[in-house]
Design a protein around this motif. Structure first.
Motif, PDB file in Angstrom:
ATOM      1  N   VAL A 731      56.888  48.877  61.018  1.00 47.71           N
ATOM      2  CA  VAL A 731      55.550  49.438  61.226  1.00 47.71           C
ATOM      3  C   VAL A 731      54.465  48.523  60.655  1.00 47.71           C
ATOM      4  CG1 VAL A 731      56.408  51.799  61.167  1.00 47.71           C
ATOM      5  CG2 VAL A 731      55.574  50.746  59.054  1.00 47.71           C
ATOM      6  N   GLY A 732      54.877  47.527  59.906  1.00 44.22           N
ATOM      7  CA  GLY A 732      53.883  46.673  59.276  1.00 44.22           C
ATOM      8  C   GLY A 732      54.392  45.279  58.985  1.00 44.22           C
ATOM      9  N   ILE A 733      53.457  44.437  58.517  1.00 47.14           N
ATOM     10  CA  ILE A 733      53.735  43.057  58.122  1.00 47.14           C
ATOM     11  C   ILE A 733      53.290  42.916  56.674  1.00 47.14           C
ATOM     12  CG2 ILE A 733      53.316  40.624  58.592  1.00 47.14           C
ATOM     13  CD1 ILE A 733      52.248  41.623  61.394  1.00 47.14           C
ATOM     14  N   ARG A 734      54.203  42.473  55.818  1.00 42.87           N
ATOM     15  CA  ARG A 734      53.847  42.243  54.426  1.00 42.87           C
ATOM     16  C   ARG A 734      53.668  40.752  54.199  1.00 42.87           C
ATOM     17  NH1 ARG A 734      57.809  45.004  51.255  1.00 42.87           N
ATOM     18  NH2 ARG A 734      59.150  43.161  51.330  1.00 42.87           N
ATOM     19  N   LEU A 735      52.446  40.364  53.843  1.00 41.40           N
ATOM     20  CA  LEU A 735      52.152  38.962  53.559  1.00 41.40           C
ATOM     21  C   LEU A 735      52.221  38.711  52.056  1.00 41.40           C
ATOM     22  CD1 LEU A 735      49.069  38.170  55.851  1.00 41.40           C
ATOM     23  CD2 LEU A 735      51.488  37.722  56.296  1.00 41.40           C
ATOM     24  N   THR A 736      52.880  37.625  51.698  1.00 42.98           N
ATOM     25  CA  THR A 736      52.892  37.157  50.313  1.00 42.98           C
ATOM     26  C   THR A 736      52.648  35.659  50.320  1.00 42.98           C
ATOM     27  OG1 THR A 736      55.299  36.836  50.398  1.00 42.98           O
ATOM     28  CG2 THR A 736      54.493  38.939  49.522  1.00 42.98           C
ATOM     29  N   THR A 737      52.271  35.110  49.179  1.00 40.12           N
ATOM     30  CA  THR A 737      52.027  33.676  49.078  1.00 40.12           C
ATOM     31  C   THR A 737      52.514  33.155  47.744  1.00 40.12           C
ATOM     32  OG1 THR A 737      50.329  31.934  49.094  1.00 40.12           O
ATOM     33  CG2 THR A 737      49.690  34.067  48.191  1.00 40.12           C
ATOM     34  N   ASP A 738      52.958  31.917  47.738  1.00 41.56           N
ATOM     35  CA  ASP A 738      53.418  31.326  46.483  1.00 41.56           C
ATOM     36  C   ASP A 738      52.251  30.840  45.629  1.00 41.56           C
ATOM     37  OD1 ASP A 738      52.776  29.244  48.243  1.00 41.56           O
ATOM     38  OD2 ASP A 738      54.324  27.902  47.471  1.00 41.56           O
ATOM     39  N   LYS A 739      51.033  30.783  46.208  1.00 39.32           N
ATOM     40  CA  LYS A 739      49.864  30.357  45.446  1.00 39.32           C
ATOM     41  C   LYS A 739      48.647  31.166  45.865  1.00 39.32           C
ATOM     42  CE  LYS A 739      51.114  25.500  44.637  1.00 39.32           C
ATOM     43  NZ  LYS A 739      50.682  24.089  44.859  1.00 39.32           N
ATOM     44  N   THR A 740      47.893  31.591  44.891  1.00 39.10           N
ATOM     45  CA  THR A 740      46.625  32.268  45.186  1.00 39.10           C
ATOM     46  C   THR A 740      45.430  31.367  44.886  1.00 39.10           C
ATOM     47  OG1 THR A 740      46.624  33.241  42.972  1.00 39.10           O
ATOM     48  CG2 THR A 740      47.564  34.559  44.764  1.00 39.10           C
ATOM     49  N   THR A 741      45.709  30.190  44.336  1.00 43.78           N
ATOM     50  CA  THR A 741      44.660  29.206  44.059  1.00 43.78           C
ATOM     51  C   THR A 741      45.156  27.833  44.474  1.00 43.78           C
ATOM     52  OG1 THR A 741      43.892  30.481  42.141  1.00 43.78           O
ATOM     53  CG2 THR A 741      43.170  28.200  42.289  1.00 43.78           C
ATOM     54  N   LEU A 742      44.312  27.094  45.172  1.00 44.98           N
ATOM     55  CA  LEU A 742      44.629  25.726  45.573  1.00 44.98           C
ATOM     56  C   LEU A 742      43.575  24.782  45.023  1.00 44.98           C
ATOM     57  CD1 LEU A 742      45.633  26.125  49.351  1.00 44.98           C
ATOM     58  CD2 LEU A 742      47.148  25.955  47.367  1.00 44.98           C
ATOM     59  N   SER A 743      44.000  23.545  44.770  1.00 49.84           N
ATOM     60  CA  SER A 743      43.054  22.506  44.373  1.00 49.84           C
ATOM     61  C   SER A 743      42.345  21.965  45.603  1.00 49.84           C
ATOM     62  CB  SER A 743      43.785  21.362  43.659  1.00 49.84           C
ATOM     63  OG  SER A 743      44.405  21.822  42.483  1.00 49.84           O
ATOM     64  N   ALA A 744      41.058  21.709  45.465  1.00 48.86           N
ATOM     65  CA  ALA A 744      40.262  21.188  46.588  1.00 48.86           C
ATOM     66  C   ALA A 744      40.419  19.671  46.671  1.00 48.86           C
ATOM     67  CB  ALA A 744      38.798  21.580  46.412  1.00 48.86           C
ATOM     68  N   ASP A 745      41.676  19.236  46.842  1.00 51.59           N
ATOM     69  CA  ASP A 745      41.975  17.804  46.862  1.00 51.59           C
ATOM     70  C   ASP A 745      42.452  17.311  48.217  1.00 51.59           C
ATOM     71  OD1 ASP A 745      44.467  18.972  46.963  1.00 51.59           O
ATOM     72  OD2 ASP A 745      45.199  18.113  45.080  1.00 51.59           O
ATOM     73  N   GLY A 746      42.560  18.229  49.187  1.00 49.30           N
ATOM     74  CA  GLY A 746      43.043  17.830  50.500  1.00 49.30           C
ATOM     75  C   GLY A 746      44.549  17.684  50.584  1.00 49.30           C
ATOM     76  N   TYR A 747      45.270  18.020  49.511  1.00 53.13           N
ATOM     77  CA  TYR A 747      46.727  17.872  49.484  1.00 53.13           C
ATOM     78  C   TYR A 747      47.457  19.182  49.204  1.00 53.13           C
ATOM     79  CZ  TYR A 747      46.085  12.803  49.316  1.00 53.13           C
ATOM     80  OH  TYR A 747      45.752  11.505  49.616  1.00 53.13           O
ATOM     81  N   ASP A 748      46.903  20.009  48.342  1.00 49.73           N
ATOM     82  CA  ASP A 748      47.597  21.201  47.860  1.00 49.73           C
ATOM     83  C   ASP A 748      47.935  22.144  49.012  1.00 49.73           C
ATOM     84  OD1 ASP A 748      48.766  22.663  45.882  1.00 49.73           O
ATOM     85  OD2 ASP A 748      46.902  23.339  44.944  1.00 49.73           O
ATOM     86  N   VAL A 749      49.106  22.780  48.933  1.00 50.27           N
ATOM     87  CA  VAL A 749      49.565  23.643  50.019  1.00 50.27           C
ATOM     88  C   VAL A 749      49.960  25.013  49.484  1.00 50.27           C
ATOM     89  CG1 VAL A 749      50.381  21.760  51.486  1.00 50.27           C
ATOM     90  CG2 VAL A 749      51.953  22.817  49.853  1.00 50.27           C
ATOM     91  N   ALA A 750      49.897  26.000  50.369  1.00 50.07           N
ATOM     92  CA  ALA A 750      50.372  27.353  50.069  1.00 50.07           C
ATOM     93  C   ALA A 750      51.298  27.797  51.191  1.00 50.07           C
ATOM     94  CB  ALA A 750      49.210  28.329  49.923  1.00 50.07           C
ATOM     95  N   HIS A 751      52.413  28.405  50.802  1.00 55.89           N
ATOM     96  CA  HIS A 751      53.365  28.976  51.751  1.00 55.89           C
ATOM     97  C   HIS A 751      53.067  30.468  51.866  1.00 55.89           C
ATOM     98  CE1 HIS A 751      55.314  25.359  50.154  1.00 55.89           C
ATOM     99  NE2 HIS A 751      56.016  25.298  51.281  1.00 55.89           N
ATOM    100  N   VAL A 752      52.663  30.911  53.032  1.00 53.36           N
ATOM    101  CA  VAL A 752      52.367  32.319  53.261  1.00 53.36           C
ATOM    102  C   VAL A 752      53.530  32.910  54.058  1.00 53.36           C
ATOM    103  CG1 VAL A 752      50.780  33.986  54.280  1.00 53.36           C
ATOM    104  CG2 VAL A 752      49.891  31.890  53.228  1.00 53.36           C
TER     105      VAL A 752
END
Length: 839
Positions: A731-752
């Motif tokens: 009935v739904g989709i549960r989203l989680t992420t390994d990071k809630t903050t990223l560096s503004a460096d053009g490299y940092d990634v988050a897996h959602v």
């Protein structure tokens, strides 16, 4: 010693006060490139090319992973196309080239790359895995005009490997600007020849080049910093170097009560080397390193810092799933942290050198690394069907075309780059190379017509002397593997004598007879664990261990039951693209622990219960009819169909409890606790003991009934448990992420991660839906994946069909701060939203 250290520290503080910041050597050169694909392999006549209509790209970049999977392509490289591409970058001359020298350093370009600056050819580098640099100084513009760097990449031979390679400038690029008096690229070598808990000798060898017009008097100061940034030891030398010359300077520096690097406490240090002229810093070179000792004993195995150590390793290929070969650091870190959590402490870079960035993470996390250099040498392998080459085709011609000319250079450049990493503890010169040299099968006798059962883990019928006689009787041939191996081992030792030289031998008994194994410090077996004792009996002065192994308990037992054998490297730790010959739509190889998206498999749980000395318990299920077991009518217990059924087959086990009512289900529990009790909806189904399970998997045959399946075990007066719950319709989709903050460096990634859930919040793993991800804000969507080996959906998308009810979105920051909001949608399903701050 204390007074000397005190005076040295005072001098260093004086020098630092006169020059607070030395000019940074390295500039990130990954941004603002132009890229286009070409129609043919012919190098354009006009270089640089007109690029105003080309794509804007940032590096690292892999163009092959941007294509759709195509059955017409080759399974050996993952059914993805290659081609020919050109990159160009416009930039200003960074400094006065009469005062400074400028170099460009490429960590990896796949492959057959040619380089120009302002139309002047700098050179080439055919091998896609070796780093290479060029001196740009004499070709730079002096009048303020822009320079144009051009890189032509010819991967038209797109099936030139047995696994997915990627295409393009898929690793980092740096621009390096230095004084004419400087430490060259890879110009330091830090070793720790004497290590105790009380004191360690840090040997720093520094190369200095004088490209100035006159002779130079200078001071070389080297500071050793600990992880907290404190100077713990120093040394200073006054020197003189003639114009146009280079020299090598050795400094033996004592570190008191060192923090040793090992797999549990990977303590790092930095050696900061400064060149000073007239008390002014003209060059500063930083070398991260670790203090540790390595010892390999032919009878007792491997010792790290004097402690007997099991190498609990996995083999990895270099792709990162949806990102192909251009793997962001955060993707590797997430994957390696998961492997570490399961008890893995070693990586074999099969079958090529990995990136510098990858080794940085291994240093940081405490992984031992067997750094492998080549998969092909004198003779080619068959890429489409493995073993020796079966047919000569344009698209499959690989590194053998270049080995004779480039082998020494590629090997030495790799070792010079990597030899300061404490994680690197072995150099592997090659992988399963015997297939390509005629006669090796005959030498072993294992393929003789009268031999039954094949060569796999078989004890030879021939004696060692009979094998040597067969080898000596072989017809003369252009290349002999023993001679090639001796040459490669010699090249390694010319640049590093502190680590063992090894190789992965697929026919070890023949390699011992031929002299190939004799060129190695550690003889690594590819599987053939049953031949350890035979080889040791016949070659008692050699050291034998595992370099490639199945993910089976028997492979691990080969270590703990034999003191000499100290390592296993599971094939493989993570699913990888390629080596999927004629298996469409299967695009890659099934690993044992993590899938393409980095999701845990049951093999991860299994080896965690073996490798981690903490209470572990996990559940897996599959229908009995699909398993290697039957159900005993009297006891109701599962019975193996054969001895082979007691070998772990992680790909068959599910992590859910959803079947048809009454269906007989095999329940498998992985645990390191002596007794486990199984419950279904609170009713005990009895206990199983590890002592009765030769493969360390506890099993029950259970008629399916919806509800909660629970495995419980006691430990230290407490109970730990694992549960699987039946799920209803999503009935739904549960989203989680390994990071809630990223560096503004053009490299940092988050897996959602998106997971389908039912009305009670239970994970739904037997129903799949098409999901669409949306992103509000400034960030880059790198792609999507569901982890399935048989998924041939485009990676470069924001849509996917889930597998096991889940999927993943990978996002990357830009060089700007702000907030982004991620949502997922599917017909009739609700989703939460994820907010990530970019700072």
């Amino acid at each position: 010693m204390k007074s000397t250290f005190f005076l040295t520290s005072i001098l260093l503080l004086l020098f630092a006060s006169q020059n607070l910041r030395a000019q940074e050597r390295e500039t990130d050169f990954n941004f603002d490139w132009k890229f286009t694909l070409l129609e043919d392999t012919k190098i354009p006549e006009q270089i640089p090319m007109t690029d105003n209509t080309w794509r804007d790209v940032r590096l690292p970049h892999d163009w092959s992973v941007e294509f759709s999977f195509d059955e017409k392509m080759e399974g050996c490289t993952g059914y993805l196309a290659g081609g020919v591409g050109v990159y160009q970058k416009h930039f200003k001359t960074p400094s006065d080239k009469n005062q400074k020298s400028t170099f460009i350093l490429f960590d990896g370009v796949y492959n057959n790359a040619t380089f120009w600056l302002n139309g002047e050819r700098l050179g080439e580098n055919p091998y896609g895995y070796s780093p290479v640099y060029f001196d740009l100084t004499s070709f730079l513009k002096e009048n303020g005009e822009e320079n144009v760097l051009t890189v032509h990449v010819d991967h038209s031979r797109y099936a030139d490997s047995r696994w997915y390679t990627g295409s393009g400038i898929y690793r980092n690029v740096k621009l390096i600007t230095v004084d004419k008096l400087h430490i060259p690229i890879w110009g330091t070598f830090v070793t720790t020849p004497q290590v105790t808990a009380d004191e360690a000798t840090v040997q720093v060898e520094t190369k200095v080049v004088n490209s100035r017009k006159g002779n130079s008097k200078f001071t070389l100061s080297t500071d050793i910093f600990d992880a907290e940034g404190k100077v713990v030891a120093s040394d200073i030398k006054e020197l003189k170097l003639s114009a146009g010359k280079e020299t090598k300077i050795s400094q033996a520096i004592s570190v008191i009560q060192p923090n040793l690097w090992d797999t549990e406490t990977p303590n790092m240090y930095k050696a900061v080397s400064k060149l000073m002229v007239n008390n002014k810093v003209v060059d500063k070179y930083t070398t991260p390193f670790g203090i540790r000792s390595l010892r390999f004993d032919k009878d007792q195995g491997f010792f790290l810092n004097g402690k007997s150590t099991y190498v609990k390793g996995v083999c990895l290929h270099h792709d990162g799933g949806l990102v192909g070969a251009a793997v962001p650091k955060g993707v590797w870190k997430r994957r390696l942290e998961k492997l570490k959590e399961a008890g893995c402490n070693a990586i074999r870079t099969s079958h090529n050198p990995f990136s510098e960035e990858f080794l940085d993470i291994c240093d940081e996390l405490g992984f031992l690394v067997q750094n492998e250099i080549f998969d092909e040498m004198d003779n080619p392998k068959d890429k489409q069907h493995n073993l020796n080459e079966q047919s000569v085709q344009y698209i499959t011609r690989g590194y053998t075309e270049h080995f004779q000319k480039w082998g020494e250079s590629d090997l030495k450049r790799t070792i010079l780059r990597d030899r300061n990493h404490p994680s690197v503890f072995q150099w592997s010169i090659g992988n399963e190379i015997e297939w390509t040299y005629p006669g090796y099968k005959h030498v072993s006798g294992l393929w003789d017509p009268e031999v039954k059962g094949g060569y796999w883990n078989k004890i030879p019928d021939l004696t060692a002397d009979e094998m040597k006689a067969r080898y000596n009787a072989l017809p003369d041939r252009k290349y002999k593997l023993a001679e090639t191996a001796q040459r490669l081992a010699k090249w390694v030792k010319e640049v590093d004598t502190t680590r063992a030289v090894t190789a992965n031998l697929i026919i070890p008994v023949a390699s011992c007879a031929s002299g190939y194994a004799g060129a190695l410090d550690v003889v690594g077996f590819s599987y053939q664990i049953a031949q350890y004792d035979w080889c040791k009996k016949n070659y008692p002065d050699m050291m034998f261990t595992g370099n490639e192994n199945s993910g089976l308990l028997s492979e691990w037992l080969s270590i703990i039951e034999n003191p000499m054998v100290f390592s296993m490297y599971m094939w493989t730790g993570i699913d990888y693209l390629g080596e999927s010959q004629d298996k469409w739509p299967q695009k890659g190889w099934d690993g044992d622990m993590l899938d393409f998206a980095g999701f845990e498999k049951q093999g991860w749980n299994y080896f965690k219960s073996i490798w981690v000395n903490k209470p572990q318990i996990s559940l897996g299920t599959l229908p009995v009819v699909d398993s290697e077991f039957t159900v005993d009518e009297l006891s109701g217990k599962p019975v193996p169909k054969s001895n082979k059924s007691l070998q772990w087959r992680n790909s068959e086990s599910n992590m859910h409890w959803n079947y048809s009512d009454g269906e007989m289900v095999l329940v498998e529990v992985c645990s390191n606790l002596p007794v486990v009790e199984l419950f279904l909806n609170g009713v005990s189904l009895g206990c199983r003991s590890l002592s009765e399970c030769p493969d360390r998997i506890l099993r029950w045959a259970v008629p399916y009934q919806a509800g909660t399946l629970t495995a419980k075990a006691g430990f230290d007066g407490a109970r730990i448990k694992a549960e699987l719950k039946s799920a209803s319709a999503p009935v739904g989709i549960r989203l989680t992420t390994d990071k809630t903050t990223l560096s503004a460096d053009g490299y940092d990634v988050a897996h959602v991660i998106a997971q389908l859930v039912d009305k009670d919040g239970n994970e739904v793993k037997i129903s799949n839906e098409k999901l669409t991800f949306s992103l509000d804000g400034d960030a880059t969507i790198l792609g999507v994946d569901n982890g399935s080996n048989k998924s041939i959906q485009d990676y470069q998308s924001n849509e996917l069909l889930t597998s096991q009810g889940r999927g993943m979105l990978l996002i990357q920051s830009l060089k700007q701060k702000g907030s982004i909001v991620i949502n997922a949608s599917a017909d009739g399903l609700k989703s939460n939203r994820i907010q990530i701050e970019i700072k």
